[in-house]
Design an enzyme around this catalytic site. Sequence first.
Site, PDB file in Angstrom:
ATOM      1  N   ASP A   3      32.093  42.452  27.697  1.00  0.00           N
ATOM      2  CA  ASP A   3      33.045  41.445  27.911  1.00  0.00           C
ATOM      3  C   ASP A   3      34.635  41.896  27.397  1.00  0.00           C
ATOM      4  O   ASP A   3      34.511  42.326  26.335  1.00  0.00           O
ATOM      5  CB  ASP A   3      32.465  40.069  27.062  1.00  0.00           C
ATOM      6  CG  ASP A   3      34.194  39.970  27.432  1.00  0.00           C
ATOM      7  OD1 ASP A   3      34.900  39.085  28.048  1.00  0.00           O
ATOM      8  OD2 ASP A   3      34.074  37.967  27.199  1.00  0.00           O
ATOM      9  N   TRP A   4      34.905  43.531  28.113  1.00  0.00           N
ATOM     10  CA  TRP A   4      36.182  44.165  27.790  1.00  0.00           C
ATOM     11  C   TRP A   4      37.240  43.356  28.553  1.00  0.00           C
ATOM     12  O   TRP A   4      37.439  43.894  30.063  1.00  0.00           O
ATOM     13  CB  TRP A   4      35.964  45.725  28.264  1.00  0.00           C
ATOM     14  CG  TRP A   4      37.012  46.493  27.924  1.00  0.00           C
ATOM     15  CD1 TRP A   4      38.285  46.396  26.961  1.00  0.00           C
ATOM     16  CD2 TRP A   4      36.391  47.720  28.288  1.00  0.00           C
ATOM     17  NE1 TRP A   4      38.920  47.447  27.525  1.00  0.00           N
ATOM     18  CE2 TRP A   4      38.587  48.444  28.273  1.00  0.00           C
ATOM     19  CE3 TRP A   4      36.394  48.922  29.103  1.00  0.00           C
ATOM     20  CZ2 TRP A   4      38.558  49.867  27.708  1.00  0.00           C
ATOM     21  CZ3 TRP A   4      36.031  50.319  28.936  1.00  0.00           C
ATOM     22  CH2 TRP A   4      37.842  50.613  28.456  1.00  0.00           C
ATOM     23  N   GLU A   5      38.188  42.563  27.294  1.00  0.00           N
ATOM     24  CA  GLU A   5      38.860  42.360  27.964  1.00  0.00           C
ATOM     25  C   GLU A   5      40.326  42.704  27.655  1.00  0.00           C
ATOM     26  O   GLU A   5      40.792  42.473  26.670  1.00  0.00           O
ATOM     27  CB  GLU A   5      39.146  40.929  28.262  1.00  0.00           C
ATOM     28  CG  GLU A   5      38.154  40.023  28.653  1.00  0.00           C
ATOM     29  CD  GLU A   5      37.925  38.463  28.016  1.00  0.00           C
ATOM     30  OE1 GLU A   5      39.363  38.176  27.778  1.00  0.00           O
ATOM     31  OE2 GLU A   5      36.567  37.849  28.435  1.00  0.00           O
ATOM     32  N   PHE A   6      41.148  43.329  28.676  1.00  0.00           N
ATOM     33  CA  PHE A   6      40.971  44.051  30.219  1.00  0.00           C
ATOM     34  C   PHE A   6      41.019  45.658  29.987  1.00  0.00           C
ATOM     35  O   PHE A   6      42.050  45.909  28.927  1.00  0.00           O
ATOM     36  CB  PHE A   6      41.583  43.989  30.751  1.00  0.00           C
ATOM     37  CG  PHE A   6      41.256  41.890  30.924  1.00  0.00           C
ATOM     38  CD1 PHE A   6      39.724  42.205  31.518  1.00  0.00           C
ATOM     39  CD2 PHE A   6      41.626  41.001  30.280  1.00  0.00           C
ATOM     40  CE1 PHE A   6      39.364  40.668  32.122  1.00  0.00           C
ATOM     41  CE2 PHE A   6      41.596  39.266  30.445  1.00  0.00           C
ATOM     42  CZ  PHE A   6      40.641  39.173  31.247  1.00  0.00           C
TER      43      PHE A   6
END
Length: 379
Positions: A148-151
């Site tokens: 969950d790389w935001e962003f």
Amino acid sequence: MGTPKFMPFLIFVIFLTTLLQNSEANQFPSVHPPHKGIRAAYWPSFNTFPASSIDTSYFTHIYYAFLLPEPTTYKLNLTQFDQKTIPQFIGALRTRNPPVKTLLSIGGGGTNATVFSLMASTQLTRKAFISSSIEVARKFGFQGLDLDWEFPADAVDMSNLALLYKEWRKALDNEARISGKPRLLLTSAVYYASKFTFYGGPRAYPAWAISKYLDWASPMCFDYHGSWENFTGLHAALYDSKSNISTSYGIGSWIQAGVPPNKLVMGLPLYGRTWTLQNPIVNRVGVPALGVGPGDGVLVFHQIVNFNKRTNATVVFDSKAVAYYSYSGSSWIGYDDVRSVNLKVRFAKSLGLGGYFFWALGQDKDWTISSQASNAWKY
């Protein structure tokens, strides 16, 4: 938030129909096919809702949220809290009937995106991260890993993200072959649309890498609007006739980019966004607001139900947007309820999507929405 040029709804339907008639969805068969569909949810380890209280009859996959990479070694940082909480989480779900698969999610909305950018920038740092993720997942008994790389901030980040997916999947395949265990799932939470512009220039996710290396991607179809804006809005609208900020547009953009529908798992919120109205008499969608409303801008679903009952709020179902809002005095809330979730799940199913996920467990009201979504998907 910038978005691509608006596509009229009729054209949207036509291009989706055409895409779904093509054989594109069969070009990248998954080792873990969705079968009856993915009904997933994130479990925030930092909340008070115990994993032992999760009703697994409504879900197929549960994410532990979150672990973070260390900012220098890029290995996963197992805090004392996590070392205690993860075994409790796995233990609570391991013997449940019906069974669920557990995934370790890495990242989250409150993390430093620069750390992920640096981690993904070289083969050496990617390898350290990947090896650590597999080690931790196997140590505790997870069945998958989720990013969950935001962003990703620019085209370079997106290019490095593709390399990360590729090398991660290769490492998972190799580890499974050597250990003789089933391969760990590999998934990724992504922005609601495949292309976007904010906090930087235009960039697009590597759709080809997502299609080839991930078991599925999870567009986060929420937070379209919030109290950072000076007007009310529906933060998870299925349709928006005035802009591209909608779930129908976002999912369509992913399919148009080339990701097979069965590799898309659509995000649904179990919370709402709140505002304080500038004029309590003017209370529609898009009217002027002064800032945050109840709950400092956010109320989870069970709080919304209680707020509406306690204040005798007016509840409105917006049939065009497929979303709810309520208001009482100067307080205004945009959210999802049973009817809108039912229609959204049926929308996902009609397009041949792989399933849906919720953010987050512990926010529902007596499993009201979770059970409705599960029934809508299965029947």
